[in-house]
Design a protein around this motif. Structure first.
Motif, PDB file in Angstrom:
ATOM      1  N   ALA A  86       0.824  -1.222   0.000  1.00  0.00           N
ATOM      2  CA  ALA A  86       0.000   0.000   0.000  1.00  0.00           C
ATOM      3  C   ALA A  86       0.852   1.264   0.000  1.00  0.00           C
ATOM      4  O   ALA A  86       0.524   2.246   0.662  1.00  0.00           O
ATOM      5  N   GLY A  87       1.954   1.226  -0.734  1.00  0.00           N
ATOM      6  CA  GLY A  87       2.802   2.405  -0.878  1.00  0.00           C
ATOM      7  C   GLY A  87       3.966   2.465   0.091  1.00  0.00           C
ATOM      8  O   GLY A  87       4.860   3.301  -0.052  1.00  0.00           O
ATOM      9  N   MET A  88       4.013   1.582   1.074  1.00  0.00           N
ATOM     10  CA  MET A  88       5.009   1.705   2.131  1.00  0.00           C
ATOM     11  C   MET A  88       6.397   1.213   1.730  1.00  0.00           C
ATOM     12  O   MET A  88       7.400   1.613   2.319  1.00  0.00           O
ATOM     13  N   ILE A  89       6.504   0.354   0.720  1.00  0.00           N
ATOM     14  CA  ILE A  89       7.825  -0.078   0.255  1.00  0.00           C
ATOM     15  C   ILE A  89       8.596   1.114  -0.291  1.00  0.00           C
ATOM     16  O   ILE A  89       9.782   1.315   0.023  1.00  0.00           O
ATOM     17  N   GLY A  90       7.929   1.909  -1.096  1.00  0.00           N
ATOM     18  CA  GLY A  90       8.573   3.106  -1.632  1.00  0.00           C
ATOM     19  C   GLY A  90       8.913   4.113  -0.552  1.00  0.00           C
ATOM     20  O   GLY A  90       9.970   4.755  -0.597  1.00  0.00           O
ATOM     21  N   VAL A  91       8.035   4.253   0.428  1.00  0.00           N
ATOM     22  CA  VAL A  91       8.280   5.192   1.524  1.00  0.00           C
ATOM     23  C   VAL A  91       9.505   4.769   2.328  1.00  0.00           C
ATOM     24  O   VAL A  91      10.347   5.598   2.685  1.00  0.00           O
ATOM     25  N   ARG A  92       9.618   3.477   2.608  1.00  0.00           N
ATOM     26  CA  ARG A  92      10.790   2.990   3.354  1.00  0.00           C
ATOM     27  C   ARG A  92      12.076   3.270   2.583  1.00  0.00           C
ATOM     28  O   ARG A  92      13.090   3.655   3.175  1.00  0.00           O
ATOM     29  N   ALA A  93      12.036   3.068   1.275  1.00  0.00           N
ATOM     30  CA  ALA A  93      13.221   3.341   0.459  1.00  0.00           C
ATOM     31  C   ALA A  93      13.598   4.819   0.535  1.00  0.00           C
ATOM     32  O   ALA A  93      14.786   5.169   0.584  1.00  0.00           O
ATOM     33  N   ILE A 104      14.138  11.978  -3.858  1.00  0.00           N
ATOM     34  CA  ILE A 104      12.894  12.511  -3.323  1.00  0.00           C
ATOM     35  C   ILE A 104      11.780  11.558  -3.736  1.00  0.00           C
ATOM     36  O   ILE A 104      12.041  10.546  -4.390  1.00  0.00           O
ATOM     37  N   GLY A 105      10.549  11.847  -3.355  1.00  0.00           N
ATOM     38  CA  GLY A 105       9.486  10.948  -3.774  1.00  0.00           C
ATOM     39  C   GLY A 105       8.125  11.351  -3.270  1.00  0.00           C
ATOM     40  O   GLY A 105       7.969  12.331  -2.542  1.00  0.00           O
ATOM     41  N   GLN A 106       7.142  10.563  -3.696  1.00  0.00           N
ATOM     42  CA  GLN A 106       5.783  10.785  -3.230  1.00  0.00           C
ATOM     43  C   GLN A 106       5.622  10.148  -1.856  1.00  0.00           C
ATOM     44  O   GLN A 106       6.083   9.025  -1.615  1.00  0.00           O
ATOM     45  N   ILE A 107       4.981  10.860  -0.948  1.00  0.00           N
ATOM     46  CA  ILE A 107       4.677  10.336   0.388  1.00  0.00           C
ATOM     47  C   ILE A 107       3.155  10.186   0.491  1.00  0.00           C
ATOM     48  O   ILE A 107       2.438  11.179   0.598  1.00  0.00           O
ATOM     49  N   PRO A 108       2.646   8.968   0.419  1.00  0.00           N
ATOM     50  CA  PRO A 108       1.189   8.782   0.540  1.00  0.00           C
ATOM     51  C   PRO A 108       0.705   9.262   1.903  1.00  0.00           C
ATOM     52  O   PRO A 108       1.397   9.089   2.917  1.00  0.00           O
ATOM     53  N   ILE A 109      -0.471   9.822   1.934  1.00  0.00           N
ATOM     54  CA  ILE A 109      -1.005  10.328   3.190  1.00  0.00           C
ATOM     55  C   ILE A 109      -1.240   9.194   4.192  1.00  0.00           C
ATOM     56  O   ILE A 109      -1.308   9.413   5.401  1.00  0.00           O
ATOM     57  N   SER A 110      -1.297   7.960   3.695  1.00  0.00           N
ATOM     58  CA  SER A 110      -1.510   6.815   4.576  1.00  0.00           C
ATOM     59  C   SER A 110      -0.325   6.543   5.501  1.00  0.00           C
ATOM     60  O   SER A 110      -0.421   5.693   6.390  1.00  0.00           O
ATOM     61  N   MET A 119       3.500  -0.467  11.256  1.00  0.00           N
ATOM     62  CA  MET A 119       3.995  -0.995   9.986  1.00  0.00           C
ATOM     63  C   MET A 119       5.039  -0.089   9.344  1.00  0.00           C
ATOM     64  O   MET A 119       5.608  -0.421   8.303  1.00  0.00           O
ATOM     65  N   LEU A 120       5.279   1.054   9.949  1.00  0.00           N
ATOM     66  CA  LEU A 120       6.252   2.003   9.429  1.00  0.00           C
ATOM     67  C   LEU A 120       6.959   2.617  10.633  1.00  0.00           C
ATOM     68  O   LEU A 120       6.358   3.401  11.366  1.00  0.00           O
ATOM     69  N   PRO A 121       8.219   2.271  10.868  1.00  0.00           N
ATOM     70  CA  PRO A 121       8.902   2.688  12.107  1.00  0.00           C
ATOM     71  C   PRO A 121       9.420   4.119  12.059  1.00  0.00           C
ATOM     72  O   PRO A 121      10.624   4.361  12.076  1.00  0.00           O
ATOM     73  N   LEU A 122       8.501   5.057  12.015  1.00  0.00           N
ATOM     74  CA  LEU A 122       8.869   6.467  12.026  1.00  0.00           C
ATOM     75  C   LEU A 122       7.659   7.290  12.429  1.00  0.00           C
ATOM     76  O   LEU A 122       6.541   6.794  12.484  1.00  0.00           O
ATOM     77  N   ASP A 127       9.607  13.055  10.696  1.00  0.00           N
ATOM     78  CA  ASP A 127      10.683  12.260  10.102  1.00  0.00           C
ATOM     79  C   ASP A 127      10.804  12.374   8.588  1.00  0.00           C
ATOM     80  O   ASP A 127      11.426  11.523   7.943  1.00  0.00           O
ATOM     81  N   PHE A 128      10.217  13.399   8.007  1.00  0.00           N
ATOM     82  CA  PHE A 128      10.407  13.698   6.586  1.00  0.00           C
ATOM     83  C   PHE A 128      10.690  15.191   6.430  1.00  0.00           C
ATOM     84  O   PHE A 128      10.363  15.997   7.307  1.00  0.00           O
TER      85      PHE A 128
END
Length: 338
Positions: A86-93, A104-110, A119-122, A127-128
């Motif tokens: 649900a978008g979190m693989i890209g966010v972790r990268a 840089i990248g897209q940060i989903p609002i989720s 599910m996301l340790p931040l 943290d962005f």
């Protein structure tokens, strides 16, 4: 002697001034290294992480922006798709990248939801480095044109009589399409069976193939609705979308559910403020460009621009909303059962 003195004074002043300028220049590059770096930024290609598959509405939106930014900054902005979770693989990268402005990248609002679900340790509030909020999405519920359901009310009536029988495809567990559909189901008093995909494009293909009964997605369904192969039962925005003004919103139908999930651009925490300013100015121009407006109109993505500072405040407000939503939907248990 007097003549030497009159010549020597201005000479000494010149030398002193030169030394002062040199010292100031040295101090400037040492004390404010970001300003020196920003002056040449960017001097090589930028990688843009899109956390969704190629071809989806978010991917199309981000590529349009990156193309305009590339022209403005006179450097390539290379879109790299890292889809899944649900978008979190890209966010972790993105969080693991060096905070130098070249990733840089897209940060989903989720991220506001997944961070609270463990599910996301931040902490997305801090943290962005936020650069811009760009545009929203038009979410909706679609069925095949030959479906028995001619309206959302008919679907709800059937679902009440056949709990759990109707399946719907969505773009990932815990994402906007999944949580939005579950929030609607709770409001409607029905039980649906969710089927998760790696993105909306895959879910759309299974709807077209008859593998699921319903599709909950952003406007990947739009061209098929216009072509007559799909029927749009409802959209999820605050107001009806101009291109599909005959389709009611969930609020029109009496359900107090609004899902817009605007897209945002960010970088890893610790990005130099001067570099962030360069990127923020470039993306602001891109959001306001006719090239982006053309794509945004085509995919029914309302422009919802905010600068980095206001976008960070928006993230904090959504984080608070998600705290209550997670409790109300019992989302932790829902995810575990999925």
């Amino acid at each position: 002697m007097r003549q030497e003195h009159t010549i020597d004074v201005p000479r000494r002043r010149f030398l002193a001034g030169g030394l002062a300028c040199a010292a100031a220049g040295a101090m400037g590059s040492a004390a404010w290294p970001g300003l020196a770096r920003a002056g040449s930024f960017p001097d090589r290609p930028i990688t843009f992480i899109c956390p969704w598959p190629v071809g989806g509405t978010a991917d199309q939106s981000m590529r349009a922006l990156c193309q305009v930014v590339s022209q403005d900054l006179k450097q390539s902005v290379v879109v790299e798709n890292r889809a899944g979770a649900a978008g979190m693989i890209g966010v972790r990268a993105l969080t693991q990248a060096k905070p130098d402005g070249y990733t840089i990248g897209q940060i989903p609002i989720s991220v506001t939801r997944f961070s609270q679900l463990g599910m996301l340790p931040l902490d997305p509030r801090t943290d962005f480095t936020y650069i811009a909020r760009t545009s929203g999405q038009t979410f909706g519920i679609a069925v095949l044109a030959n479906s028995r359901f001619k309206s959302l009310q008919e679907m709800v009536s059937y679902a009440k009589a056949h709990p759990g029988e109707l399946t719907y495809g969505h773009a990932g567990i815990g994402g906007a399409t999944h949580v939005g559909m579950e929030e609607f189901a709770m409001a409607a008093g029905i039980t649906l069976t969710a089927v998760a995909y790696r993105g909306g494009a895959a879910a759309l293909q299974d709807l077209l193939g008859g593998q699921v009964a319903l599709l909950a997605d952003s406007s990947s369904w739009a061209p098929h609705v216009q072509a007559g192969t799909l029927r749009l039962l409802a959209t999820w925005g605050e107001a009806r979308t101009p291109r599909f003004s005959d389709t009611p919103t969930l609020k029109d139908l009496g359900y107090n559910v609004v899902v817009e999930a605007p897209n945002g651009i960010g970088a890893p925490k610790g990005l130099d403020p001067a570099v962030a300013q360069v990127l923020e100015a470039a993306f602001k121009k891109a959001v306001e460009s006719p090239e982006f407006k053309q794509v945004a109109d085509r995919i029914d993505a309302p422009v919802m621009y905010l600068d980095g500072t206001d976008y960070q405040k928006y993230i904090a407000s959504v984080y608070d909303h998600e705290t209550h939503l997670i409790e109300r939907l019992n989302l932790k248990a829902l995810l575990q059962s999925s």
